[in-house]
Scaffold this motif. Structure first.
Motif, PDB file in Angstrom:
ATOM      1  N   GLY A  25      64.264  57.132  37.519  1.00  0.00           N
ATOM      2  CA  GLY A  25      65.087  57.692  36.434  1.00  0.00           C
ATOM      3  C   GLY A  25      66.616  58.375  36.830  1.00  0.00           C
ATOM      4  O   GLY A  25      67.306  58.158  36.079  1.00  0.00           O
ATOM      5  N   VAL A  26      66.792  58.839  38.118  1.00  0.00           N
ATOM      6  CA  VAL A  26      68.030  59.142  38.410  1.00  0.00           C
ATOM      7  C   VAL A  26      69.021  57.984  38.600  1.00  0.00           C
ATOM      8  O   VAL A  26      70.113  57.877  37.901  1.00  0.00           O
ATOM      9  N   PHE A  27      68.424  57.139  39.219  1.00  0.00           N
ATOM     10  CA  PHE A  27      69.501  55.939  39.712  1.00  0.00           C
ATOM     11  C   PHE A  27      69.525  55.243  38.291  1.00  0.00           C
ATOM     12  O   PHE A  27      70.856  54.758  37.945  1.00  0.00           O
ATOM     13  N   ARG A  28      68.802  55.354  37.227  1.00  0.00           N
ATOM     14  CA  ARG A  28      68.944  54.713  35.999  1.00  0.00           C
ATOM     15  C   ARG A  28      70.193  55.305  35.210  1.00  0.00           C
ATOM     16  O   ARG A  28      71.161  54.535  34.749  1.00  0.00           O
ATOM     17  N   ARG A  29      69.899  56.472  35.274  1.00  0.00           N
ATOM     18  CA  ARG A  29      70.930  57.539  34.439  1.00  0.00           C
ATOM     19  C   ARG A  29      72.406  57.366  35.071  1.00  0.00           C
ATOM     20  O   ARG A  29      73.255  57.368  34.539  1.00  0.00           O
ATOM     21  N   LEU A  30      72.285  57.040  36.421  1.00  0.00           N
ATOM     22  CA  LEU A  30      73.720  57.080  37.066  1.00  0.00           C
ATOM     23  C   LEU A  30      74.308  55.728  36.862  1.00  0.00           C
ATOM     24  O   LEU A  30      75.444  55.839  37.036  1.00  0.00           O
TER      25      LEU A  30
ATOM     26  N   THR B 147      64.950  57.683  28.691  1.00  0.00           N
ATOM     27  CA  THR B 147      66.107  58.342  28.518  1.00  0.00           C
ATOM     28  C   THR B 147      66.803  58.051  27.174  1.00  0.00           C
ATOM     29  O   THR B 147      68.176  58.461  27.005  1.00  0.00           O
ATOM     30  N   GLY B 148      66.417  57.275  26.391  1.00  0.00           N
ATOM     31  CA  GLY B 148      67.278  56.840  25.120  1.00  0.00           C
ATOM     32  C   GLY B 148      68.824  55.991  25.796  1.00  0.00           C
ATOM     33  O   GLY B 148      69.590  55.887  25.021  1.00  0.00           O
ATOM     34  N   GLY B 149      68.476  55.568  27.217  1.00  0.00           N
ATOM     35  CA  GLY B 149      69.688  54.919  27.541  1.00  0.00           C
ATOM     36  C   GLY B 149      70.889  55.777  28.062  1.00  0.00           C
ATOM     37  O   GLY B 149      72.070  55.500  28.016  1.00  0.00           O
ATOM     38  N   LEU B 150      70.533  57.176  28.082  1.00  0.00           N
ATOM     39  CA  LEU B 150      71.801  58.040  28.247  1.00  0.00           C
ATOM     40  C   LEU B 150      72.056  57.985  29.798  1.00  0.00           C
ATOM     41  O   LEU B 150      71.046  58.039  30.602  1.00  0.00           O
ATOM     42  N   THR B 151      73.268  58.308  30.095  1.00  0.00           N
ATOM     43  CA  THR B 151      73.633  58.343  31.350  1.00  0.00           C
ATOM     44  C   THR B 151      73.283  59.858  31.806  1.00  0.00           C
ATOM     45  O   THR B 151      72.751  60.656  31.020  1.00  0.00           O
ATOM     46  N   VAL B 152      73.407  60.118  33.159  1.00  0.00           N
ATOM     47  CA  VAL B 152      73.159  61.650  33.873  1.00  0.00           C
ATOM     48  C   VAL B 152      73.780  62.695  33.082  1.00  0.00           C
ATOM     49  O   VAL B 152      73.678  63.546  32.680  1.00  0.00           O
TER      50      VAL B 152
ATOM     51  N   ARG C 175      83.582  63.053  23.265  1.00  0.00           N
ATOM     52  CA  ARG C 175      83.122  61.556  23.544  1.00  0.00           C
ATOM     53  C   ARG C 175      81.856  61.682  23.968  1.00  0.00           C
ATOM     54  O   ARG C 175      81.019  60.546  23.565  1.00  0.00           O
ATOM     55  N   HIS C 176      81.210  62.421  24.922  1.00  0.00           N
ATOM     56  CA  HIS C 176      79.966  62.263  25.297  1.00  0.00           C
ATOM     57  C   HIS C 176      78.893  62.457  24.117  1.00  0.00           C
ATOM     58  O   HIS C 176      77.900  61.903  23.834  1.00  0.00           O
TER      59      HIS C 176
ATOM     60  N   LYS D  37      73.584  56.274  20.703  1.00  0.00           N
ATOM     61  CA  LYS D  37      72.701  55.560  21.678  1.00  0.00           C
ATOM     62  C   LYS D  37      71.294  56.142  20.901  1.00  0.00           C
ATOM     63  O   LYS D  37      70.407  55.466  20.956  1.00  0.00           O
ATOM     64  N   ILE D  38      71.176  57.299  20.494  1.00  0.00           N
ATOM     65  CA  ILE D  38      69.646  57.615  20.160  1.00  0.00           C
ATOM     66  C   ILE D  38      69.644  57.603  18.421  1.00  0.00           C
ATOM     67  O   ILE D  38      68.589  57.913  17.860  1.00  0.00           O
TER      68      ILE D  38
END
Length: 563
Positions: A471-476, A500-505, A536-537, A544-545
């Motif tokens: 999960g961490v690696f995917r978000r990062l 995570t809905g495709g969200l970054t960390v 922006r975030h 994304k969601i």
């Protein structure tokens, strides 16, 4: 008559000249509207010759808004104007700030020449003035550069006495900063950090000029990195960011300082923001040319590309860092390892270790060497490197090293088959990484913990550890590490949209604070980023969601258990 307690932020005299630009520029400076002050005072300077006090104001406003060339020009004109008045001390002060700005931008010849002029003016004045103290600062810095920390501490102490005697808070704080750095070099880490903390308190309480505040912050962050005190660096970064919020025009972070901020953002998992800061540092450091800190910025860009799996871009950035004088290790060696060239990686990191001197560089190289030695199957070589890293950690007693050392030793023990001892070391490392908020390294430890659990037959725990790391690696966006987890895991990968809905960390951090009811300003302060970046975030999260409001985002987060 000499004004001994003059500071680089002159007060505004009564409006004696009827001129809109001049008057509005002066008022803008009082209100800390730096950009408006710069524009107005610059316009006034084209209408008629400014008094030297107003030229000083223009110089400061230009510097604080990133107009370095215009600032230098204004300092020079203010210097000449004070000379014509016969006020040698104030002329020397203007020359000092001009010289300091040039030296900070890497223009060593011009900067040294102006410092020589300051010395001559102070000597010619034959007055007991505070400028004597300011001249001691570059002399003490030269002693530090020449590894004479004891001499530097004594010189900074003399400057501090002059600053206190003349009631000059800027000189006192700069001297205290220098004494702190000297104490750290002398091995008195706690005493040194206490002095640095005291200097930063003067910054955040508004006792100092903005120019001095920026200088002190950057030096404190550098010192924290030298002793691996990530927690302290993050704390002071957050405090200074809050201080800057009331001054939206302020550009307190210069090129090298931006690189250090980028390094902190990378460690905290804000990789997108870290890349933005590193690129901004390259831009800030491009003029004048040949500033060595450009190499630091390119190295940081290379590291981010490598961690994302963008190996071609990383290779190019490492080479550019090397061209600018920044040794591209251990990043280049780790890139070679990622590309399957483990022997080349071992050769590179070994050579770099032989040439390294300072503890910061050696610690990073030793951690990389452990990883590389294990990759080539040399457990004893890895054990030796982990042992040396433990010695550095014991000597410096810093939180980051207390995470790096058991991380490395745990990896060696696991490779050597001592699984239970490895698990104990790795859990200690994971806790330490968590405490200083370094998600990427914490996730890397969880992979090793998962492998240890597999060897002990605890497959459920192993799956949970690998899932957490995934999960961490995917978000990062850490593609190489994510691929490794997928290869090790018994469970099939779940789509990013389900987890995570495709969200970054960083977007997850922002969403978490939205759920807590925080405003954009409060989020920016908590995450040490600008309100513009937060906005922006927020828009990216909504897109994304698939929601259109903060309320809907909160509902989505709870419904899909994103947090």
């Amino acid at each position: 008559m000499l004004v001994h307690n003059y500071t680089p932020f002159p007060s505004v005299e009564p409006m004696t000249i009827s001129n809109d630009n001049l008057n509005q520029g002066r008022q803008a400076l009082v209100q800390m509207a730096w950009r408006d002050a710069c524009v107005r005072l610059s316009a006034a300077s084209h209408e008629f010759p400014l008094e030297p006090e107003d030229l000083e104001r223009l110089a400061m406003a230009a510097y604080l808004t990133g107009r370095d060339a215009e600032s230098s020009d204004a300092w020079e004109h203010a210097h000449q104007a004070f000379l014509r008045r016969g006020e040698l001390a104030r002329a020397a002060r203007c020359a000092f700030w001009l010289a300091l700005g040039l030296l900070m931008r890497g223009e060593m010849g011009r900067g040294s020449g102006w410092l020589a002029r300051v010395q001559r003016l102070v000597d010619d004045s034959q007055q007991d003035c505070v400028e004597h103290g300011y001249l001691l600062i570059p002399a003490a810095l030269r002693s530090l550069d020449e590894d004479d920390a004891a001499g530097a501490y004594e010189t900074f102490g003399r400057a501090s006495e002059i600053g206190e005697r003349f009631g000059d808070p800027d000189l006192a704080a700069l001297s205290r900063l220098g004494q702190g750095r000297s104490q750290i070099r002398l091995g008195k880490r706690d005493n040194g950090l206490t002095l640095l903390d005291e200097a930063m308190v003067a910054v955040t309480t508004g006792e100092l000029s903005p120019i001095t505040s920026g200088i002190i912050y950057c030096a404190v962050i550098l010192a924290c990195q030298e002793v691996f005190d990530l927690r302290r660096a993050q704390e002071w970064t957050a405090a200074l960011s809050r201080w800057c919020e009331s001054q939206p025009d302020l550009v307190p972070f210069r090129g090298q300082c931006l690189v250090h901020r980028s390094e902190l953002m990378l460690l905290r998992g804000a990789w997108s923001d870290a890349m933005d800061e590193a690129i901004r540092a390259c831009e800030r450091l491009s003029e004048p040319p040949n500033q060595p800190a450009v190499g630091m910025a390119y190295y940081q860009i290379a590291e981010l590309h490598r961690l994302r799996g963008e190996f071609g871009e990383a290779e190019e950035a490492y080479r550019r860092a090397n061209q600018w004088g920044r040794t591209p290790q251990p990043g280049m060696a780790l890139l070679r390892l990622a590309n399957g060239r483990a022997e080349a990686a071992k050769t590179s990191v070994s050579r770099a270790l032989d040439e390294s001197q300072d503890s910061v560089t050696r610690a990073k190289l030793l951690a990389a060497r452990v990883e590389i030695e294990l990759a080539v199957g040399d457990i004893e070589g890895a054990r030796a490197a982990a042992g040396m890293l433990s010695e550095v950690a014991a000597a410096l007693d810093a939180p980051t090293l207390h995470a790096m050392s058991p991380h490395a030793m745990g990896a060696v023990l696991l490779a050597d088959g001592d699984t239970r001892a490895a698990l104990a070391a790795l859990r200690l490392a994971w806790t330490a990484w968590q405490e200083i908020d370094v998600p990427y390294e914490a996730a890397r430890v969880r992979i090793l913990i998962g492998l240890a659990c597999q060897r002990l037959g605890d497959m459920d725990s192993a799956d949970m550890e690998l899932d957490a790391a995934r999960g961490v690696f995917r978000r990062l966006g850490a593609a190489p590490d994510l691929a490794r987890v997928e290869a090790l895991s018994r469970k099939p990968a779940t789509p990013a949209t389900k987890e995570t809905g495709g969200l970054t960390v960083r977007e997850m951090d922002v969403l978490r604070l939205i759920v807590a009811g925080k405003s954009n300003w409060e989020i920016a302060s908590a995450l040490v980023i600008s309100e513009h970046t937060v906005a922006r975030h927020v828009q990216n999260i909504f897109a994304k969601i698939g929601v259109g409001s903060r309320t809907a985002a909160v509902a989505f987060a709870f419904e899909h258990r994103l947090l």
